[in-house]
Design an enzyme around this catalytic site. Structure first.
Site, PDB file in Angstrom:
ATOM      1  N   GLU A 397       0.806  -1.221   0.000  1.00 50.39           N
ATOM      2  CA  GLU A 397       0.000   0.000   0.000  1.00 50.39           C
ATOM      3  C   GLU A 397       0.839   1.271   0.000  1.00 50.39           C
ATOM      4  O   GLU A 397       0.505   2.254  -0.669  1.00 50.39           O
ATOM      5  CB  GLU A 397      -0.949  -0.009   1.205  1.00 50.39           C
ATOM      6  N   GLN A 419      -7.829  -2.364  -0.705  1.00 48.99           N
ATOM      7  CA  GLN A 419      -8.757  -3.485  -0.777  1.00 48.99           C
ATOM      8  C   GLN A 419      -9.784  -3.403   0.347  1.00 48.99           C
ATOM      9  O   GLN A 419     -10.964  -3.712   0.154  1.00 48.99           O
ATOM     10  CB  GLN A 419      -7.986  -4.803  -0.717  1.00 48.99           C
ATOM     11  N   ALA A 421     -10.515  -0.464   3.711  1.00 49.28           N
ATOM     12  CA  ALA A 421     -10.051   0.791   4.306  1.00 49.28           C
ATOM     13  C   ALA A 421      -9.094   0.528   5.459  1.00 49.28           C
ATOM     14  O   ALA A 421      -8.178   1.326   5.711  1.00 49.28           O
ATOM     15  CB  ALA A 421     -11.240   1.622   4.787  1.00 49.28           C
ATOM     16  N   ASP A 422      -9.281  -0.579   6.161  1.00 45.75           N
ATOM     17  CA  ASP A 422      -8.416  -0.931   7.287  1.00 45.75           C
ATOM     18  C   ASP A 422      -6.948  -1.036   6.857  1.00 45.75           C
ATOM     19  O   ASP A 422      -6.041  -0.742   7.641  1.00 45.75           O
ATOM     20  CB  ASP A 422      -8.839  -2.281   7.883  1.00 45.75           C
ATOM     21  N   PHE A 423      -6.704  -1.470   5.625  1.00 47.00           N
ATOM     22  CA  PHE A 423      -5.345  -1.719   5.170  1.00 47.00           C
ATOM     23  C   PHE A 423      -4.575  -0.438   4.884  1.00 47.00           C
ATOM     24  O   PHE A 423      -3.376  -0.481   4.601  1.00 47.00           O
ATOM     25  CB  PHE A 423      -5.356  -2.598   3.920  1.00 47.00           C
ATOM     26  N   HIS A 464     -11.431  -5.680   8.970  1.00 43.89           N
ATOM     27  CA  HIS A 464     -12.062  -5.440   7.674  1.00 43.89           C
ATOM     28  C   HIS A 464     -13.334  -4.605   7.816  1.00 43.89           C
ATOM     29  O   HIS A 464     -14.138  -4.560   6.885  1.00 43.89           O
ATOM     30  CB  HIS A 464     -12.426  -6.764   6.986  1.00 43.89           C
TER      31      HIS A 464
END
Length: 658
Positions: A397, A419, A421-423, A464
């Site tokens: 990211e 993929q 928003a948490d990532f 997630h």
């Protein structure tokens, strides 16, 4: 030290000497000014000048170089005046950052130099994006980016080099191995014998050279740049050198054994090259005196002129204005014709139209190409636009957000998909420190949209399901949008892509396939920063966004006697303060509803603003209804209990009792 002049004529070799001598003499002047107390800090590159000067001369003048803060020779070799550089170092109004940032933390399109930020490593991903733009535009160009041996331990190094390798980008990754990361020796930083050995792990070519031999630096980079312009691919180049001064002057050098100084003093790039030119009968003792005298005179003049440059004026409104690239949105009104579309399909439609409108738009994300993305939003896009513009990325990211900024710097637009928003946490630095601050620091746009599939309701658990919009609403320089309906999902996405500023675009996963409404056909945009009133009542006002809008609509449908005003913010940065003020004045009672957790959620900012600006219109305390201050559980019953919806009715009842 052995020098191979090849077919270089005397004029070229003499020019190289002057280019090498100039930054050394500037550095010596800076150290005097530091001792005199006329400047406050200096990061010295004495002993490393051959890398900066040789590499810069080896690149074409219109090719981008991304240096670090000890690479003065890059800037002087690109013929930036010392007066301008000095104004930058002194925080003057005429510096590249107008006093807003220090040393070499700036970029300049005029000289095709993009400076680093303090966090080591992120500039390498920008180089990927710059090089990608050249490849897509069919330009035979190379990009040169610097890093230090310490930064090779960072994730940004791995991600950027890996992306460049996978995408065959014409980037030279130059590792300036000077032996120390501040005070930590290389023996405590990595175990491989040579840093260039890392190249094989990425499947790319690696070279190691004497970074103090200016002819070797020049010849190597000249050769490599010529090759990768015609045959795009990345190169890992390790330049061996040594830092003869401290990390910065205040840190000193007591941690360095004296024998290392003795060894590397014999390898000084300037004195060795000077002796070589004397042997070649290009320099004499008298000509050296003359050259130094002229350079010294020029340096003294420009330094003193820079001290007389004006200081920045304190203007709060100008400071706030300069956080964003100047842009006035011209709303494109929708057509009357419409089609029933799911929330997800509206996003797909928006992306499709944007790809048609902007041939320089590139989509990047994990699995977004042939697979169509985790949620199938880009399904079929590669068939229409090709893999050059719809790009699968490695799981990296940070590098992809940075590459997006690099694309923008070199004339492209980018939409980056997280993929989930948490990532985004893995790319957080690039967003809040690079995207957000670039225009404020050196007046360059960051034309990047980051798509953020967000929210709970699907039983996806703690990693997630987060609503993390508040991480970004407090970061000046970013715009944040959060549509609740398919029409707004399309219109706000197109508006975000039009906008040359960085936009964080939240799209709720729960709504993807559960919500279908009429969406205008064709191209249109929704105004960023404009709320919409969905219900008009006089008992109380609900201010919300995202999934909270639908919770509120359900409540009002089931409780028609409520007579509430319902305001959907749609945009969280900037947010529609006047619409909020009007809602507060019309009812006197306010409920702020959002899916995010209560403490420090965005509702706290709205509440504080209402208390400060609308207190006289309030008939009751401002109330917030938000999710629990916990992580998000996976179990359906636990998740339902976590979400703000579980407490909406009781919070409204409490508000109405006042």
């Amino acid at each position: 030290m052995q020098f191979n002049r090849g077919n270089k004529d005397d004029t070229f070799l003499l020019n190289l000497y002057k280019r090498l001598l100039y930054p050394r003499m500037v550095e010596e002047k800076m150290l005097k000014l530091l001792r005199q107390g006329r400047i406050g800090k200096w990061f010295s590159g004495i002993g490393q000048e051959a890398i900066a000067v040789g590499s810069t001369l080896a690149m074409q003048s219109d090719e981008y170089i991304l240096p670090m803060h000890r690479n003065l020779g890059v800037f002087t070799t690109r013929d930036i005046s010392l007066k301008k550089l000095m104004a930058q170092w002194q925080g003057k109004a005429t510096g590249f950052t107008k006093g807003r940032d220090r040393s070499f933390h700036f970029g300049t399109q005029d000289y095709k130099i993009i400076g680093m930020i303090s966090h080591l490593g992120p500039q390498m991903a920008l180089a990927d994006g710059i090089a990608l733009a050249d490849v897509l535009a069919g330009k035979q160009k190379a990009t040169l980016v610097y890093t230090g041996e310490g930064a090779t331990s960072e994730g940004d190094f791995h991600e950027a080099v890996n992306v460049a390798a996978v995408w065959n980008l014409p980037v030279i990754f130059l590792i300036e191995n000077n032996g120390y990361g501040l005070s930590t020796p290389k023996s405590e930083q990595f175990r491989c014998k040579n840093l260039v050995d890392k190249a094989i792990g990425y499947g790319l070519e690696g070279r190691q050279i004497d970074g103090n031999n200016i002819l070797e630096v020049y010849d190597t980079i000249h050769q490599l740049a010529n090759e990768i312009r015609k045959d795009p691919r990345p190169i890992l180049l390790e330049c061996l050198t040594f830092r003869m001064r401290g990390h910065e002057e205040a840190s000193g050098t007591k941690y360095v054994p004296q024998e290392l100084f003795d060894e590397w003093e014999k390898k000084d790039p300037l004195s060795n090259y000077e002796n070589f030119l004397i042997e070649q009968q290009i320099l004499t003792a008298d000509s050296i005196i003359d050259i130094r005298a002229k350079i010294k005179k020029d340096i003294e003049l420009e330094v003193e002129e820079a001290f007389d440059e004006p200081e920045p004026e304190v203007d709060a409104s100008q400071e706030e204005y300069d956080m964003y690239f100047p842009y006035e949105q011209k709303v494109v009104e929708p057509n009357q014709a419409s089609t029933e579309k799911r929330y997800l399909d509206a996003i797909t439609d928006g992306l499709d139209l944007a790809m048609q409108k902007y041939p320089n738009l590139v989509l990047m994300g994990q699995d977004i190409a042939d697979y169509g993305g985790a949620f199938k939003i880009t399904d079929g896009f590669t068939a229409k636009y090709g893999k050059n513009r719809v790009r699968n990325t490695p799981i990296c990211e940070s590098a992809i957000v940075g590459a997006g900024l690099g694309l923008s710097i070199n004339g492209y637009k980018a939409v980056v998909e997280m993929q989930f928003a948490d990532f985004v946490t893995v790319g957080f630095n690039q967003i809040v420190n690079n995207l957000a601050k670039t225009h404020y620091r050196w007046a360059e746009k960051a034309d990047v949209v980051v798509r953020m599939p967000t929210g709970a309701g699907t039983g996806a658990g703690p990693f997630h399901s987060q609503s993390n919009e508040a991480w970004f609403t407090k970061t000046p320089g970013l715009k944040v949008v959060y549509p609740a309906f398919p029409e707004d999902a399309k219109g706000l996405l197109l508006a975000a892509i039009e906008d040359p500023n960085p936009v964080i675009y939240f799209e709720h996963k729960y709504l993807y396939r559960s919500l279908t409404t009429a969406v205008p056909d064709g191209y249109f945009t929704t105004e960023i920063g404009k709320a919409v009133k969905l219900a008009d009542g006089n008992k109380f006002s609900i201010i919300t966004y995202g999934l909270g809008v639908h919770w509120a609509l359900d409540y009002l449908k089931n409780n028609p006697e409520s007579e509430a005003t319902l305001l959907d913010l749609r945009t969280l940065q900037p947010w529609d303060k006047e619409a909020v003020r009007t809602a507060v004045k019309s009812t006197g009672k306010v409920l702020i509803l959002h899916e995010d957790t209560l403490t420090n959620g965005f509702g706290a900012e709205i509440s504080a603003w209402i208390g400060e600006h609308c207190f006289q219109h309030l008939d009751a305390p401002i109330m917030r209804c938000a999710s629990l201050d916990t992580a998000i559980p996976m179990n359906k019953a636990l998740e339902d209990g976590f979400l703000a919806k579980a407490r909406l009715a009781e919070t409204i009842e409490k508000l109405l009792k006042y």
